[in-house]
Design an enzyme around this catalytic site. Structure first.
Site, mmCIF file in Angstrom:
data_model
loop_
_atom_site.group_PDB
_atom_site.id
_atom_site.type_symbol
_atom_site.label_atom_id
_atom_site.label_comp_id
_atom_site.label_asym_id
_atom_site.label_seq_id
_atom_site.Cartn_x
_atom_site.Cartn_y
_atom_site.Cartn_z
ATOM 1 N N ASP A 502 69.128 20.191 78.869
ATOM 2 C CA ASP A 502 68.748 19.636 77.573
ATOM 3 C C ASP A 502 68.660 20.679 76.469
ATOM 4 O O ASP A 502 68.636 20.337 75.289
ATOM 5 C CB ASP A 502 67.349 19.022 77.707
ATOM 6 C CG ASP A 502 67.407 17.525 77.871
ATOM 7 O OD1 ASP A 502 68.422 16.927 77.503
ATOM 8 O OD2 ASP A 502 66.419 16.955 78.364
ATOM 9 N N CYS A 503 68.548 21.922 76.867
ATOM 10 C CA CYS A 503 68.291 22.975 75.889
ATOM 11 C C CYS A 503 69.519 23.798 75.552
ATOM 12 O O CYS A 503 69.436 24.716 74.737
ATOM 13 C CB CYS A 503 67.170 23.876 76.389
ATOM 14 S SG CYS A 503 65.661 22.943 76.604
#
Ligand code: BGC
Length: 832
Positions: A502-503
């Site tokens: 997600d990052c």
């Protein structure tokens, strides 16, 4: 039970003495309350849930921690974990709690047993023992709090017991933020020993919270100000210290539920009773008996039911049976105590929690943030389907219905409404592929291909009827086509806002602290590509190939093989960096996860997924990629996500560079993706590494370093701090993590090699050479298989012979499946 003289001596007790596993009872026993962090358990298995820590902290909700929260909890409180299911004992003027908090009285003996769906906390002081037991009976929308008070002294005792919990106004965010309203709307009614929290019942709600005692009470309070005080804390509430309730009726402000029970116990005597905390739907019943007087028929019936002698114990017995049955679907006896204990009990139990909660409510997820995650819940199913496939089926259909017709998916949805969360939206270009994995896992578990024909619409389309909707197979095809279509300049899948990581935000370019890393930037025209999605796609295409082959659809299977071949060629051509697979190309077409980068040279995810998808299988790269992981990323506490950690923020890479080195996605040990490497070792046949890697993140194996590890020793943590962090080895975000499902897959299918396949159960272990073998019991499609694996020649992998009920069968093929509901003996011998 041990007596703790005071908090000082507690903190001086040597490490590793907070508790132990009671494997026979499937309990973790906590022997001192001041654990390095609050250690959590979940109550509830169907739709009604409670969070309950080892000092009885936590809260309760029905279905949705955001929209139907029944009791109040203040996250990030001081101290940590304050507020919960409290009992105050006033024994001759001395006030204490059986769970130590909030009063933290000296000289109270304490023991907490976290079991499957229940928590039992016992306190004893001055010859008075108070045992509290919290659980949610199967199929019920209520918590039972059973209390047993024992006079172990030689004198008569007349203790007073006060129950306490604070009601929440259902919508947890509103409850926490909209005080100009909530301070004026609180309403309750009291009838006998039952407190009815009925805020908003007069208007749009047809439900309320009931908090009742099953025995007569001496008094009650429903106003927090009356019971606790305005300037007092929960450690010094007025009423328990004064010794008498005030019978307050809350009007606005903060309604609570408190009962006073006066006891009279001869030496050696004991008394048991219970409290019920229920979510009550009024159904078709009229709402009122008279103006302002609720019709309490449904609530009364609940109190009556649990007041009947034996009802509470019968409900507890039902809960135990429920778990014995469920866990009976997979049990093993293997030579490693940690693998045994985790697989047989705690890992499967954690899988129930992740299935139910996704990433919504824990000590790290506040229940008002993320609901059900598209990729998260699909992966959670991998550890759940063998327990209750019918619930898994419904979940798959619910998740699929949040996909849009172009193939993208709502990244999250709210469990109560099952509607996609518009705020975060879609465009995470891995999401849809996880649906292929969960659906295929369901079919492998059950053999039920009819799920593919279930009507299942797309979230952006209107349908006149269910018949007009597409089916689940349509979603799988849409998903495969979407990745094939959404590709960038190198032929690799586009990444969108992010892939599994997600990052890793290659399209956000955020320089503004007030915006989301994922949602900033222009995704639509971006060229950033993900090698991890390419690897995942290989795996998904293989799954679809297997599915179509099983269904006798050769042309479709071939089509999937062609997709696989095409993507594989891209991966091998574009992403091999010499010793490992690269991670991505950024929006400018620059490589990420390569030797040529200064930091973030090697990432874990693309090694895991490329290898699992079949890349590098014939050219030695798979083995080399895994060796590179070992050389650059493996530590005694697990595999760090990438190296070197990013030292400065780089807007072109996004949130991954925002974290301090060694935590979360910036070179933290993300247990979830460790399991893919583990499975990779199993695929390559290295059982030593497979076990070593497994144990490196296994909480049960961390007990001798618990002061560093700090988390619950019975559930996997999302993250363990990596070697770049000052707190290397410290766990965070325990419970709600994809690690639960994936370690179940790793140990049951990778190490033990008991693999559901489309045609039947396949046996293909990968164990350390020194293991003489193991046994396992696996229920599968109504049959039971008793599996005995022997390893006479000390190999890691390779089934030389396989026998079913005494007859030789093909050791490389799934066990031929005949549905007869019987128990079958399977003997496998490993060797060359
Ligand atoms: C999210 C996952 C994500 C992972 C890695 C978790 O917090 O729930 O969806 O894959 O982080 O970024």
């Amino acid at each position: 039970m041990k007596t703790h003289e005071d908090a000082n001596t507690m903190t001086q007790t040597p490490p590793n003495t907070y508790g132990f596993f009671d494997d026979a009872h499937r309990e973790y026993v906590i022997t001192r309350p001041d654990t390095p962090l609050p250690w959590l358990n979940y109550l509830g298995q169907d739709e009604f849930f409670g969070l309950c820590t080892n000092t009885a902290g936590g809260y309760t909700f029905w279905k949705d921690a955001k929209l139907r929260r029944l009791t109040r909890y203040r996250y990030n409180n001081v101290p940590y974990d304050l507020g919960g299911r409290y009992f105050y004992v006033n024994d001759g003027g001395e006030v204490w709690n059986p769970g130590w908090k909030p009063v933290k009285t000296k000289n109270v003996a304490y023991e907490c047993r976290h079991g499957l769906g229940y928590t039992r906390i016992v306190g004893e002081r001055d010859g008075l023992e108070v045992e509290t037991l919290f659980f949610v009976p199967p199929g019920e929308n209520l918590e039972v709090w059973k209390v047993t008070v024992r006079n172990k002294s030689a004198q008569r005792k007349t203790p007073k017991l006060f129950s306490y919990q604070e009601f929440c106004f259902f919508d947890a965010l509103n409850d926490m933020t909209n005080l100009q309203r909530t301070y004026s709307i609180g309403e309750v009614e009291v009838e006998g020993s039952a407190i009815y929290h009925k805020t908003e019942f007069r208007e749009r709600r047809n439900h309320y919270t009931l908090f009742a005692c099953t025995r007569p009470i001496a008094g009650f309070d429903t106003s927090r100000d009356a019971f606790v005080g305005i300037h007092e804390g929960l450690h010094e509430p007025k009423v328990p210290f004064a010794g008498a309730c005030t019978n307050s009726i809350a009007f606005g402000w903060n309604p609570i539920g408190a009962h006073q029970v006066d006891l009279d116990l001869a030496p050696g005597a004991e008394e048991s009773f219970a409290f019920v905390l229920a979510y009550v739907e009024q159904g078709d019943e009229p709402k009122y008996d008279a103006p302002f007087v609720m019709n309490k028929k449904v609530g009364r019936a609940i109190v009556e039911k649990y007041s009947a002698p034996g009802a509470v114990d019968a409900a507890l017995a039902a809960l135990k049976k429920y778990w014995d049955d469920l866990l009976g679907n997979f049990q093993t006896e293997c030579p490693n105590e940690h693998a045994n204990r985790m697989l047989n009990t705690w890992n499967q139990y954690q899988c129930m929690a992740t299935f139910n909660m996704s990433r919504s409510a824990s000590m790290y997820e506040t229940g008002i943030g993320r609901g059900m995650g598209f990729r998260d819940s699909n992966q959670d199913l991998l550890g759940f389907l063998h327990m209750i496939p019918s619930r898994g089926k419904q979940r798959i259909l619910d998740i699929a219905a949040t996909q849009l017709s172009d193939g993208t998916c709502f990244h999250q949805y709210q469990p109560l409404t099952k509607k996609g969360n518009a705020e975060i939206g879609g465009d995470f270009y891995d999401d849809h592929l996880w649906l292929v994995l969960s659906t295929c896992a369901y079919i492998k578990e059950t053999g039920d291909v009819t799920i593919l024909q279930e009507p299942c619409g797309y979230a952006d389309k209107e349908y006149a009827s269910a018949d007009a909707q597409e089916n689940l197979l349509h979603h799988l095809e849409t998903s495969i086509a979407y990745t094939m279509k959404k590709r960038g300049p190198h032929g690799l899948p586009l990444i969108g806002h992010a892939d599994w990581n997600d990052c890793l935000n290659l399209n956000c370019f955020s320089t503004e602290p007030n915006e989301s890393f994922q949602l900033a930037g222009d995704v639509k025209d971006s060229k950033a590509e993900s090698v991890m999605i390419a690897g995942l796609f290989l795996y998904a295409a293989n799954e679809m190939d297997g599915l179509y082959s099983f269904m006798g659809k050769a042309a479709d299977a071939n089509r999937m093989r062609a997709h696989h071949a095409e993507m594989l060629a891209v991966i091998e051509r574009e992403t091999w960096d010499g010793e490992w697979y690269t991670r991505a190309y950024d929006a400018e077409g620059r490589v990420v996860g390569s030797k040529s980068n200064e930091e973030g040279k090697i990432f874990i995810e693309s090694q895991g997924w490329c290898v699992l998808g079949g890349a590098g299988a014939n050219n030695g790269r798979a083995k080399q990629a895994m060796e590179s992981v070992h050389k650059h990323l493996f530590t005694k506490n697990g595999v760090v996500l990438q190296q070197p950690a990013y030292s400065t923020y780089n807007k072109d890479l996004g949130e991954v560079t925002s974290y301090p080195p060694g935590v979360k996605e910036n070179a933290g040990i993300f247990s979830h993706n460790n399991t893919w490497i583990n499975l990779g070792w199993c695929l390559l046949g290295d059982g030593e590494r497979a076990l070593e890697y497994y144990l490196s993140i296994c909480p049960s194996a961390k007990q001798d370093q618990i002061e560093t590890y700090r988390g619950e020793p019975y559930v996997y943590a999302q993250m363990i701090a990596g070697k770049d962090a000052p707190c290397f080895g410290e766990a965070k975000n325990n419970w709600l993590t994809g690690t639960a499902a994936w370690t179940f897959v790793t140990v049951s299918q990778g190490l033990l090699g008991v693999k559901p396949d489309f045609a039947g159960l396949r046996i293909d272990p990968c164990i350390p050479k020194a293991w003489p073998g193991f046994t396992a019991t696996r229920r599968f499609r109504g049959n039971t298989y008793q599996i005995d694996v022997k390893n006479p020649s000390g190999v890691c992998k390779g089934v030389k012979s396989l026998r079913l009920d005494g007859k030789d069968i093909d050791p490389q093929a799934p066990i031929p499946f005949v549905a007869d509901g019987k128990t079958h003996q399977v003997e496998a011998v490993l060797g060359a």
